[in-house]
Enzyme design. Structure first.
Site, PDB file in Angstrom:
ATOM      1  N   GLU A  87       0.868  -1.183   0.000  1.00 12.99           N
ATOM      2  CA  GLU A  87       0.000   0.000   0.000  1.00 12.99           C
ATOM      3  C   GLU A  87       0.898   1.225   0.000  1.00 12.99           C
ATOM      4  OE1 GLU A  87      -2.109  -1.259   3.436  1.00 12.99           O
ATOM      5  OE2 GLU A  87      -0.980   0.069   4.754  1.00 12.99           O
ATOM      6  N   TYR A 111       6.335   0.983  -8.945  1.00 14.06           N
ATOM      7  CA  TYR A 111       5.561  -0.251  -8.815  1.00 14.06           C
ATOM      8  C   TYR A 111       4.876  -0.618 -10.142  1.00 14.06           C
ATOM      9  CZ  TYR A 111       6.161   0.757  -3.811  1.00 14.06           C
ATOM     10  OH  TYR A 111       6.690   1.033  -2.576  1.00 14.06           O
TER      11      TYR A 111
HETATM   12  C1  LIG Z   1      10.313   5.146  -4.572  1.00 13.76           C
HETATM   13  C2  LIG Z   1      11.840   5.160  -4.654  1.00 13.76           C
HETATM   14  C3  LIG Z   1      12.378   3.935  -3.923  1.00 13.76           C
HETATM   15  C4  LIG Z   1      12.260   5.107  -6.146  1.00 13.76           C
HETATM   16  O1  LIG Z   1      13.678   5.015  -6.178  1.00 13.76           O
HETATM   17  P1  LIG Z   1      14.532   5.610  -7.411  1.00 13.76           P
HETATM   18  O2  LIG Z   1      15.924   5.112  -7.242  1.00 13.76           O
HETATM   19  O3  LIG Z   1      14.333   7.067  -7.499  1.00 13.76           O
HETATM   20  O4  LIG Z   1      13.808   4.880  -8.639  1.00 13.76           O
HETATM   21  P2  LIG Z   1      14.394   4.662 -10.102  1.00 13.76           P
HETATM   22  O5  LIG Z   1      15.344   5.757 -10.457  1.00 13.76           O
HETATM   23  O6  LIG Z   1      14.862   3.266 -10.212  1.00 13.76           O
HETATM   24  O7  LIG Z   1      13.070   4.826 -10.977  1.00 13.76           O
HETATM   25  C5  LIG Z   1      12.277   3.697 -11.264  1.00 13.76           C
HETATM   26  C6  LIG Z   1      10.938   4.141 -11.809  1.00 13.76           C
HETATM   27  O8  LIG Z   1      10.185   4.774 -10.777  1.00 13.76           O
HETATM   28  C7  LIG Z   1       9.394   5.792 -11.343  1.00 13.76           C
HETATM   29  N1  LIG Z   1       9.802   7.084 -10.785  1.00 13.76           N
HETATM   30  C8  LIG Z   1      10.927   7.374 -10.115  1.00 13.76           C
HETATM   31  N2  LIG Z   1      10.901   8.664  -9.723  1.00 13.76           N
HETATM   32  C9  LIG Z   1       9.733   9.167 -10.165  1.00 13.76           C
HETATM   33  C10 LIG Z   1       9.083  10.425 -10.026  1.00 13.76           C
HETATM   34  N3  LIG Z   1       9.681  11.436  -9.356  1.00 13.76           N
HETATM   35  N4  LIG Z   1       7.845  10.589 -10.565  1.00 13.76           N
HETATM   36  C11 LIG Z   1       7.229   9.576 -11.226  1.00 13.76           C
HETATM   37  N5  LIG Z   1       7.799   8.338 -11.368  1.00 13.76           N
HETATM   38  C12 LIG Z   1       9.014   8.164 -10.855  1.00 13.76           C
HETATM   39  C13 LIG Z   1       9.609   5.749 -12.844  1.00 13.76           C
HETATM   40  O9  LIG Z   1       8.674   4.837 -13.394  1.00 13.76           O
HETATM   41  C14 LIG Z   1      11.000   5.155 -12.908  1.00 13.76           C
HETATM   42  O10 LIG Z   1      11.255   4.529 -14.118  1.00 13.76           O
HETATM   43  P3  LIG Z   1      11.885   5.364 -15.359  1.00 13.76           P
HETATM   44  O11 LIG Z   1      13.121   6.016 -14.815  1.00 13.76           O
HETATM   45  O12 LIG Z   1      12.151   4.306 -16.371  1.00 13.76           O
HETATM   46  O13 LIG Z   1      10.833   6.356 -15.717  1.00 13.76           O
HETATM   47  C15 LIG Z   1      12.410   6.478  -4.068  1.00 13.76           C
HETATM   48  O14 LIG Z   1      11.768   7.578  -4.686  1.00 13.76           O
HETATM   49  C16 LIG Z   1      12.258   6.609  -2.567  1.00 13.76           C
HETATM   50  O15 LIG Z   1      13.073   6.088  -1.808  1.00 13.76           O
HETATM   51  N6  LIG Z   1      11.247   7.351  -2.119  1.00 13.76           N
HETATM   52  C17 LIG Z   1      11.087   7.634  -0.675  1.00 13.76           C
HETATM   53  C18 LIG Z   1      10.624   6.413   0.081  1.00 13.76           C
HETATM   54  C19 LIG Z   1       9.277   5.910  -0.439  1.00 13.76           C
HETATM   55  O16 LIG Z   1       8.366   6.686  -0.692  1.00 13.76           O
HETATM   56  N7  LIG Z   1       9.158   4.573  -0.543  1.00 13.76           N
HETATM   57  C20 LIG Z   1       7.942   3.939  -1.038  1.00 13.76           C
HETATM   58  C21 LIG Z   1       6.889   3.784  -0.020  1.00 13.76           C
HETATM   59  S1  LIG Z   1       7.405   2.775   1.353  1.00 13.76           S
END
Ligand SMILES: CC(C)(COP(=O)(O)OP(=O)(O)OC[C@H]1O[C@@H](n2cnc3c(N)ncnc32)[C@H](O)[C@@H]1OP(=O)(O)O)[C@@H](O)C(=O)NCCC(=O)NCCS
Length: 151
Positions: A104, A116
């Site tokens: 979630e 996701y």
């Molecule tokens: C969610 C999280 C883990 C993603 O990590 P990340 O290293 O930035 O992700 P990636 O660079 O591998 O991106 C993977 C995909 O996520 C999506 N994504 C990443 N950042 C995004 C943004 N700012 N807006 C929309 N989609 C996004 C895209 O689909 C992306 O794929 P693409 O680069 O081919 O478009 C990171 O933003 C995070 O740690 N957030 C804070 C903690 C959190 O909210 N965790 C989830 C709930 S517990």
């Protein structure tokens, strides 16, 4: 850059806690995080050139998993590490005979929802007003799941 993984355990609490407080605007409490570093929870710390940059944690009940936390150091976000981490997490899940993964997420968390969806999760439903929101309001939870191939 070399990416490695270390199994979650209470002995590694400090590395998980440092990331938890950096990555989440509303981090878990220390005791909540600590209790998720042991059964029925499991997960891994992701290291880049030996430095912790992210982690994931699952709760497992029989063949059902819930992704309870995943995060990447804000300084490293947007570079593909989140995608790499979730792919690793799901590969480990398959090795542990998990059949389905639930999660979630806050409806406003576009980065996580994007990650996701890209990984194949489908939205199942909304839980209205589930999370405390900004300025005393409430925010919906998006419920998602992914069937895992048997492996
Ligand atoms: C969610 C999280 C883990 C993603 O990590 P990340 O290293 O930035 O992700 P990636 O660079 O591998 O991106 C993977 C995909 O996520 C999506 N994504 C990443 N950042 C995004 C943004 N700012 N807006 C929309 N989609 C996004 C895209 O689909 C992306 O794929 P693409 O680069 O081919 O478009 C990171 O933003 C995070 O740690 N957030 C804070 C903690 C959190 O909210 N965790 C989830 C709930 S517990």
């Amino acid at each position: 850059m070399a990416v490695t993984y270390q199994a979650a355990s209470p002995q590694r609490f400090n590395a998980f806690w440092a990331l938890e407080t950096k990555c989440h605007p509303q981090p878990w409490s220390e005791s909540n995080l600590y209790s998720c570093l042991m059964k029925p929870y499991w997960g891994e710390l992701m290291l880049q050139d030996g430095k912790p940059v992210g982690f994931y944690l699952f709760q497992q009940v029989l063949d059902e998993l819930t992704l309870v936390n995943i995060c990447v150091d804000p300084a490293q976000q947007g570079n593909g590490l989140g995608g790499q981490l979730l792919t690793q997490a799901l590969a480990q899940a398959q090795q542990r005979q998990a059949a389905v993964c639930f999660l979630e997420v806050r409806a406003s968390n576009a980065a996580a929802i994007g990650l996701y969806q890209k990984t194949g999760f489908n939205q199942d439903s909304l839980r209205k007003g589930y999370y405390p929101g900004a300025n005393g309001g409430r925010e919906d939870a998006v419920l998602m799941s992914l069937q895992l191939p048997s492996g």
